[in-house]
Design a protein around this motif. Structure first.
Motif, short mmCIF file in Angstrom:
data_model
loop_
_atom_site.label_atom_id
_atom_site.label_comp_id
_atom_site.label_asym_id
_atom_site.label_seq_id
_atom_site.Cartn_x
_atom_site.Cartn_y
_atom_site.Cartn_z
N LEU A 248 0.84 -1.19 0.00
CA LEU A 248 0.00 0.00 0.00
C LEU A 248 0.88 1.25 0.00
CD1 LEU A 248 -2.97 0.92 0.13
CD2 LEU A 248 -2.71 1.10 2.60
N ASP A 249 0.71 2.09 -0.98
CA ASP A 249 1.46 3.33 -1.09
C ASP A 249 0.51 4.51 -0.91
OD1 ASP A 249 3.86 2.01 -1.65
OD2 ASP A 249 3.34 1.85 -3.77
N VAL A 250 1.07 5.64 -0.53
CA VAL A 250 0.28 6.87 -0.41
C VAL A 250 0.68 7.81 -1.53
CG1 VAL A 250 -0.09 6.68 2.06
CG2 VAL A 250 1.96 7.81 1.24
N LYS A 251 -0.30 8.53 -2.04
CA LYS A 251 -0.05 9.48 -3.13
C LYS A 251 0.49 10.78 -2.57
CE LYS A 251 -3.79 7.58 -5.97
NZ LYS A 251 -5.07 7.87 -6.65
N ASN A 252 1.00 11.60 -3.46
CA ASN A 252 1.52 12.91 -3.07
C ASN A 252 1.07 13.91 -4.13
OD1 ASN A 252 2.90 14.62 -1.32
ND2 ASN A 252 4.78 14.50 -2.52
N GLU A 253 -0.16 14.40 -3.97
CA GLU A 253 -0.72 15.31 -4.95
C GLU A 253 -1.55 16.39 -4.24
OE1 GLU A 253 -2.87 12.62 -7.38
OE2 GLU A 253 -4.50 12.33 -5.94
N SER A 254 -1.75 17.49 -4.90
CA SER A 254 -2.49 18.60 -4.31
C SER A 254 -3.98 18.25 -4.21
CB SER A 254 -2.31 19.86 -5.14
OG SER A 254 -0.98 20.32 -5.07
N TYR A 255 -4.59 18.66 -3.10
CA TYR A 255 -6.03 18.45 -2.92
C TYR A 255 -6.58 19.53 -1.99
CZ TYR A 255 -4.96 16.37 1.64
OH TYR A 255 -4.54 16.16 2.94
N ASP A 256 -7.90 19.70 -2.04
CA ASP A 256 -8.57 20.68 -1.19
C ASP A 256 -8.73 20.07 0.20
OD1 ASP A 256 -10.36 22.40 0.10
OD2 ASP A 256 -11.25 23.02 -1.81
N PHE A 257 -7.84 20.43 1.12
CA PHE A 257 -7.83 19.81 2.45
C PHE A 257 -9.09 20.17 3.24
CE2 PHE A 257 -6.72 20.25 6.99
CZ PHE A 257 -6.45 18.91 7.26
N GLU A 258 -9.48 21.41 3.19
CA GLU A 258 -10.67 21.82 3.95
C GLU A 258 -11.91 21.10 3.44
OE1 GLU A 258 -13.30 25.86 4.88
OE2 GLU A 258 -11.25 26.02 4.11
N LEU A 259 -12.02 21.01 2.12
CA LEU A 259 -13.18 20.32 1.54
C LEU A 259 -13.19 18.85 1.93
CD1 LEU A 259 -15.65 20.32 -0.33
CD2 LEU A 259 -14.10 19.89 -2.25
N ALA A 260 -12.00 18.22 1.95
CA ALA A 260 -11.91 16.80 2.33
C ALA A 260 -12.42 16.60 3.76
CB ALA A 260 -10.47 16.32 2.20
N CYS A 261 -12.03 17.48 4.68
CA CYS A 261 -12.47 17.34 6.08
C CYS A 261 -13.97 17.55 6.20
CB CYS A 261 -11.72 18.34 6.96
SG CYS A 261 -9.94 18.04 7.06
N VAL A 372 -6.03 0.34 13.75
CA VAL A 372 -4.76 -0.23 13.28
C VAL A 372 -4.42 0.33 11.90
CG1 VAL A 372 -3.52 -2.35 12.76
CG2 VAL A 372 -5.18 -2.32 14.61
N ILE A 373 -5.40 0.31 11.01
CA ILE A 373 -5.18 0.83 9.65
C ILE A 373 -4.88 2.32 9.71
CG2 ILE A 373 -6.31 1.26 7.44
CD1 ILE A 373 -7.83 -1.38 7.87
N SER A 374 -5.60 3.06 10.54
CA SER A 374 -5.38 4.50 10.64
C SER A 374 -3.96 4.81 11.11
CB SER A 374 -6.39 5.12 11.61
OG SER A 374 -7.71 4.96 11.13
N LEU A 375 -3.51 4.06 12.12
CA LEU A 375 -2.15 4.29 12.64
C LEU A 375 -1.10 4.00 11.58
CD1 LEU A 375 -0.29 4.94 15.01
CD2 LEU A 375 -0.38 2.52 15.65
N LYS A 376 -1.26 2.91 10.86
CA LYS A 376 -0.28 2.54 9.83
C LYS A 376 -0.31 3.54 8.67
CE LYS A 376 -0.14 -2.40 10.89
NZ LYS A 376 1.29 -2.43 11.22
N LEU A 377 -1.49 4.01 8.30
CA LEU A 377 -1.58 5.01 7.24
C LEU A 377 -0.93 6.32 7.69
CD1 LEU A 377 -5.22 4.48 5.89
CD2 LEU A 377 -3.08 3.91 4.74
N ALA A 378 -1.16 6.70 8.95
CA ALA A 378 -0.54 7.92 9.47
C ALA A 378 0.98 7.83 9.40
CB ALA A 378 -1.00 8.17 10.90
N LYS A 379 1.53 6.69 9.77
CA LYS A 379 2.98 6.52 9.72
C LYS A 379 3.50 6.56 8.28
CE LYS A 379 3.52 4.01 14.07
NZ LYS A 379 3.93 2.73 14.73
#
Length: 556
Positions: A248-261, A372-379
């Motif tokens: 599982l990889d995480v992307k690195n792209e621009s997004y609307d952070f406020e809209l996502a929340c 567990v998934i949240s912690l691993k994604l955060a790391k």
């Protein structure tokens, strides 16, 4: 040069001095006699008695001088021989001692020497050298024994390490095979579970679009709610498996952070209101609108935290708070607090253990994988998750992640809405599951589209040779000929074939990234994972239908 010859060379000057001095004196005496004789002869007649007497004396002196010279030479010879014997007497034991010492580094070293019976310094030195030789030989033998033992131990250690390396290599191969088998199994199970769930959700959506009584609608809503929970549980298990396998990889792209929340907060609005909770969101003015990162994974973490907070809160409220906070670097702090049941101190150690649910007094389903998934994604994103909680006093979970400034982006969906609805789009559905055939075709037929059905790839190729289509929905796992091979065959149609370039959208239950990549590699245009909702299907058909209308006759 040997010692004895050096002694001889030292004695030669001593021997030469008396010899040279004697010879020089004899030469002087003889020269004086010659001068005296010549003076006498000059004054007297050579035949006179005086001259004869002088000649006789001269001859006698000459014989005396010769005898003396021979005596001197004999004495010099005797002194030389004596010096040689003296040198031999002192140098021989030293030579033998030197030879013995030179053999100490070889296997020919001996213990004692012939001169060790002497009572002088040379004898003492010889005995010391012999004793040293003996000790050295004993020490060397001990060292040889120890070296032999160490060599055997080293060989055993090397053999053990070779066996260990071979075992680890074998274990690594078994682990890779096991991971491959696990991925294949999860992919298969994803397909086997999502396929019937697609039918269940499709039928539920179809029923909800009809005129139903109150009781019937409630029952259908229960069916859809249960199905969506099943899909969410399946997604959690797949995400956890991919994280554990390092896939599982995480992307690195621009997004609307406020809209996502805000969009994640809105997802749980209905559930929070149904429980009568005070459900709020607070975003600090310092929070940037755009960020650089993985929007989907950020939403997933916030969703997991909000879901848990609402699940375990019956009275009070839940708040989502976003602010900036600098730790190791500039970052964003997302806090979810609630007034729920809280977590007892003795249970907090297992909070981030997989498949662990700390509360059993809830009717809502779960895998125990959300945190567990949240912690691993955060790391994976360089962040961290912390919490504080007390039984009966609620909980607060804090998700911090580093902030990277993003560029402004337009909010868009994967399938944009068309300007106006469209009808009569020619769609071929290649699907072996009869329930899915019914769900998809029913949803599209009610929107007045032209639908054709194929149960496998072979049948689809026959239909595509007979009539043109604007869009093809392609299942990937089918008997006889799967969707990947069927798509490759379609893209290999002759130039000018009416369906060679027809858009193909994968409609499959395989949800892994490699499945998506394989779809694009074989020539598909897009990917839609099951279960697909009715409005999403209509968006896709509307999108490609307008493309077909706007295409030139040559492109068609």
């Amino acid at each position: 040069m040997r010692i004895k010859y050096r002694l001889l060379l030292a004695l030669l000057p001593l021997l030469a001095l008396p010899v040279v001095a004697g010879l020089w004196l004899l030469a002087q005496m003889r020269a004086d006699l010659d001068r005296d004789f010549e003076s006498l002869v000059y004054e007297e007649d050579a035949s006179s008695p005086v001259a004869l007497k002088v000649a006789q004396i001269r001859e006698e002196n000459a014989r005396s001088i010769d005898l003396y010279a021979k005596t001197v030479l004999l004495l010099a010879f005797i002194l030389a021989v004596g010096g040689f014997c003296l040198a031999q007497r002192f140098s021989s034991p030293l030579v033998r001692l030197s030879q013995a010492v030179s053999r100490l580094n070889s296997a020919e070293a001996t213990a004692l020497l012939e001169t060790n019976a002497r009572q002088d310094e040379i004898g003492e030195l010889s005995r010391c050298v012999g004793e040293m030789n003996e000790r050295l030989r004993t020490h060397v033998e001990n060292l040889d024994t120890q070296l032999s033992d160490k060599t055997k131990q080293l060989r055993r250690a090397i053999d053990y390490l070779k066996a260990e390396v071979a075992e680890r290599a074998s274990a690594e191969r078994r682990s890779r095979r096991a991971n491959a088998q696990k991925s294949e199994f999860l992919s298969h199970m994803s397909h086997e579970i999502r396929t019937p769930m697609n039918g269940v959700l499709g039928v539920a959506d179809e029923l909800l679009s009809m005129e139903l009584g109150t009781d019937e609608r409630q029952r259908v809503e229960m069916i859809r709610f249960s199905s969506e929970n099943m899909i969410r549980l399946l997604d959690d298990i797949l995400d956890f498996s991919k994280i554990e396998a390092g896939q599982l990889d995480v992307k690195n792209e621009s997004y609307d952070f406020e809209l996502a929340c805000r969009s994640v907060h809105m997802l749980f609005m209905a559930k929070a209101k149904a429980k009568g909770l005070d459900y709020r969101i607070a975003i600090a003015k310092s929070v940037p609108k755009f960020a650089l990162g993985d929007s989907m994974r950020v939403r997933q973490i916030i969703s997991n935290l909000l879901s848990n907070a609402i699940k375990f809160t019956e009275v009070g409220g839940v708040e989502l708070r976003i602010e900036t906070e600098t730790r190791r670097k500039d970052g964003l702090l997302i806090t979810v607090s609630d007034t729920g049941i809280g977590i007892a101190e003795q249970l907090q150690d297992g909070l981030f253990e997989p498949f662990t649910q700390l509360a059993s007094n809830t009717n809502e389903p779960g895998t125990g994988l959300g945190l567990v998934i949240s912690l691993k994604l955060a790391k994976l994103m360089g962040g961290e998750i912390s919490y504080r909680s007390e039984a009966g006093e609620g909980s607060e979970f804090r998700f911090w992640m580093p902030y990277l400034e993003g560029v402004p982006v337009q909010d868009s969906t994967e399938w944009p809405e068309s300007v106006e609805p469209i009808e009569n789009v020619r769609v071929l559905i290649v699907e072996d599951n009869l329930i899915n055939q019914h769900v998809i075709s029913s949803a599209l037929e009610r929107a007045n589209h032209q639908i054709s059905l194929a149960s496998d790839g072979t049948e689809a190729l026959e239909i595509l040779d007979e009539q043109p289509f604007d869009l093809i929905f392609m299942d990937c796992r089918m008997p006889e000929m799967n969707g990947f091979e069927t798509t490759s065959r379609i893209r290999s149609f002759p130039e000018g074939h009416m369906n060679r370039d027809t858009p193909i959208v994968a409609l499959t239950a395989n949800a892994f990234p490699e499945d998506r990549r394989r779809c694009f590699e074989c020539g598909m245009n897009n990917f839609l994972a099951k279960p697909a909702k009715r409005h999403t299907l209509l968006k896709i058909v509307n999108f490609y239908g307008h493309q077909a209308i706007n295409a030139s006759p040559f492109e068609k």
